[in-house]
Design an enzyme around this catalytic site. Structure first.
Site, PDB file in Angstrom:
ATOM      1  N   LYS A 159      -7.630  79.209  44.442  1.00 56.12           N
ATOM      2  CA  LYS A 159      -6.272  79.826  44.117  1.00 56.12           C
ATOM      3  C   LYS A 159      -5.119  78.864  44.182  1.00 56.12           C
ATOM      4  O   LYS A 159      -4.487  78.744  45.164  1.00 56.12           O
ATOM      5  CB  LYS A 159      -6.144  81.297  44.797  1.00 56.12           C
ATOM      6  CG  LYS A 159      -4.890  82.021  44.472  1.00 56.12           C
ATOM      7  CD  LYS A 159      -4.399  83.011  45.430  1.00 56.12           C
ATOM      8  CE  LYS A 159      -3.204  82.221  46.018  1.00 56.12           C
ATOM      9  NZ  LYS A 159      -2.131  81.765  45.234  1.00 56.12           N
ATOM     10  N   CYS A 268       5.277  67.528  52.563  1.00 56.59           N
ATOM     11  CA  CYS A 268       5.042  68.042  54.066  1.00 56.59           C
ATOM     12  C   CYS A 268       5.115  66.700  55.010  1.00 56.59           C
ATOM     13  O   CYS A 268       5.462  66.884  56.069  1.00 56.59           O
ATOM     14  CB  CYS A 268       3.733  68.451  54.048  1.00 56.59           C
ATOM     15  SG  CYS A 268       2.368  67.451  53.232  1.00 56.59           S
TER      16      CYS A 268
END
Ligand code: NAD
Length: 458
Positions: A159, A268
């Site tokens: 997903k 990140c």
């Protein structure tokens, strides 16, 4: 199954705010079907001879390589990242598929001498693996999961983030054309709260590999715990770029912009806390300012562009809120006018490590410069965070470099460099930056279960 009343996912181009694509939004029954397909495909896929599985993965990698320029352009338009960066990412995607294609033939177990017989270990695939990914490095982060999962003999349901699903769908098609059996690799595009959570709680999903925010990662961990589902989490960061006065300051300052403004700060690993030893502060800021003003911010499809827009209007307001807390703005770089979610690279100095901008992951082009007094102070500040993903140390003293590297609680560190990620070395977080490791040889451990078999020789 899409009907005329199916809700749609509108995919925008962040540099123009124009509609790039409109897709049917997956519903619960779509994710159920994808999991059922993956479950149905698993027994045959795990039984494929290791050399054949390796050959298929190599063919998949070659097919992606053939299409890599198209994929880079699509990623650039969908994320707003500079085309040069997107091309680098496609190169890493292809490299990682090739690297993991060697794995099926090298997933060795061990034999262990025991009384009365022989003991063997095997690395068994898990089954159906659910992959949930964010929007900042879409295809790259998907590949960090898809490649080891398939190599180890699992089938997958991926997903992608709703904001950036286009390259995942393209690669699903490429996989089918390259000969991946039906049901082995499935993509569903839908909201995290419904489709994502269904994957996390589904009894037929053996493991979830999640990359995203620490907040959602906690929820994924809680839900997965209900069925003792295997889980790996790659979460947020607030990494330190530690610059000692004895460093090559020129190099440290010239390299600092890409370390914090790369991908418009939506990284990140962004070194968004720049810790500078006091005697070096003025000189560092002087060179850093010149480097930031020289950054080319603009059209992501332009070959010369170094920074594009943010992903969305919402992200832009969140990032802007960090400039309202009172930390002094030392200088800002350029940003285009007109449509697009632009945000000028911004440097705040001096910042206290207690300020919100130093404690929270901004996920935008905002750098907090924090002066420090000595080595002990630098280590204390670097570790004073809930995160532990990445970071850098700049010094000309080799002993100090390794001393500080061992003392900072973070998963990936660079000395006299700001690079973080390599296909063949482990990557992952300490503390609230995550659980488990991706990339390198260790990644496969997280897509297999260790089985122990004893055979009596009596
Ligand atoms: P996010 O956590 O909002 O979403 C990530 C994914 O999770 C998306 O696909 C989303 O649809 C899905 N999701 C949302 N709610 C869910 C739920 N309740 N259950 C299941 N799935 C759900 O993150 P984002 O805004 O897309 O990405 C930015 C974050 O990702 C930042 O915090 C960044 O640091 C982190 N990130 C970490 C790494 C790493 O390797 N450690 C790499 C890239 C990004």
């Amino acid at each position: 199954m899409a009907t005329s009343t199916t809700p749609v996912v509108k995919v925008l181009e962040p540099a123009t705010e124009e509609l790039l694509a409109e897709l049917p939004q997956a519903q619960i029954e779509d994710v159920e079907e994808a999991i059922a397909r993956a479950k149905g495909a698993f027994p045959a896929w795990r039984a494929v001879a290791p050399s054949d599985r390796a050959a298929l993965l190599r063919r998949f990698a070659e097919a992606i390589e053939d299409r890599s320029e198209d994929l880079a352009k699509l990623e650039t338009r969908n994320v707003g990242k500079p085309i040069a960066d997107a091309r680098d990412e496609m190169g890493m995607v292809v490299h990682l598929f090739h690297y993991m294609a060697a794995a099926p033939e090298r997933l060795f177990g061990k034999t262990i001498p025991v009384a009365g017989g022989i003991d063997m270990t095997f690395r068994e695939p898990l089954g159906v693996v659910g992959l949930i990914t964010p929007w900042n490095f879409p295809l790259w982060l998907e590949t960090t999961k898809v490649a080891p999962a398939l190599a180890a003999g699992n089938t997958v349901v991926l997903k992608p983030a709703e904001l950036t699903p286009l390259t995942a769908l393209e690669v699903e098609r490429i996989g089918r054309d390259a000969g991946l059996p039906e049901g082995v690799f499935n993509v569903v595009v839908g909201p995290g709260r419904t489709v994502g959570e269904r994957m996390v709680v589904h009894p037929d999903v053996a493991k979830i590999a999640f990359t995203g925010s620490t907040e959602v990662g906690k929820r994924v961990g809680q839900l997965a715990a209900q069925s003792i589902k295997r889980v790996t989490l790659e979460l947020g960061g607030k990494s330190a770029n530690v610059i000692f006065a004895d460093a090559d300051l020129e190099q440290a300052a010239l390299s600092a912009p890409s370390a914090v403004f790369g991908n418009a700060g939506q990284d990140c690993c962004a070194r968004s806390r720049i810790l500078v030893e006091r005697p070096a502060l003025d000189r560092f800021m002087e060179v850093f300012e010149k480097a930031v003003s020289a950054l080319r911010v603009g059209d992501p499809l332009d070959e010369q562009t170094q920074m594009g827009p943010l992903i969305s209007a919402g992200q832009r307001s969140t990032v802007a809120s960090y400039l309202e807390d009172g930390a002094p703005i030392a200088f800002r770089g350029a940003s285009p006018e007109g449509p697009g979610y632009w945000f000028a690279p911004t440097v705040l100095c001096p910042v206290s490590n207690d300020d919100r901008v130093a404690r929270e992951e901004v996920f935008g082009p905002v750098a907090a410069v924090i002066p420090f007094d000595d080595e002990a102070d630098a280590i204390r500040l670097a570790n004073d965070t809930i995160y532990g993903l990445s970071g850098s140390i700049w010094t000309s003293d080799g002993g100090r470099a390794l001393r500080v590297a061992r003392a900072i609680d973070t998963g990936t560190l660079s000395i006299n460099s700001n690079t973080s990620v390599r296909v063949n070395t482990p990557f992952g977080g300490f503390k609230q930056s995550g659980l488990g490791r991706e990339l390198g040889p260790h990644a496969l451990e997280y897509y297999t279960e260790l089985k122990n078999v004893y055979m009596s020789t009596g």
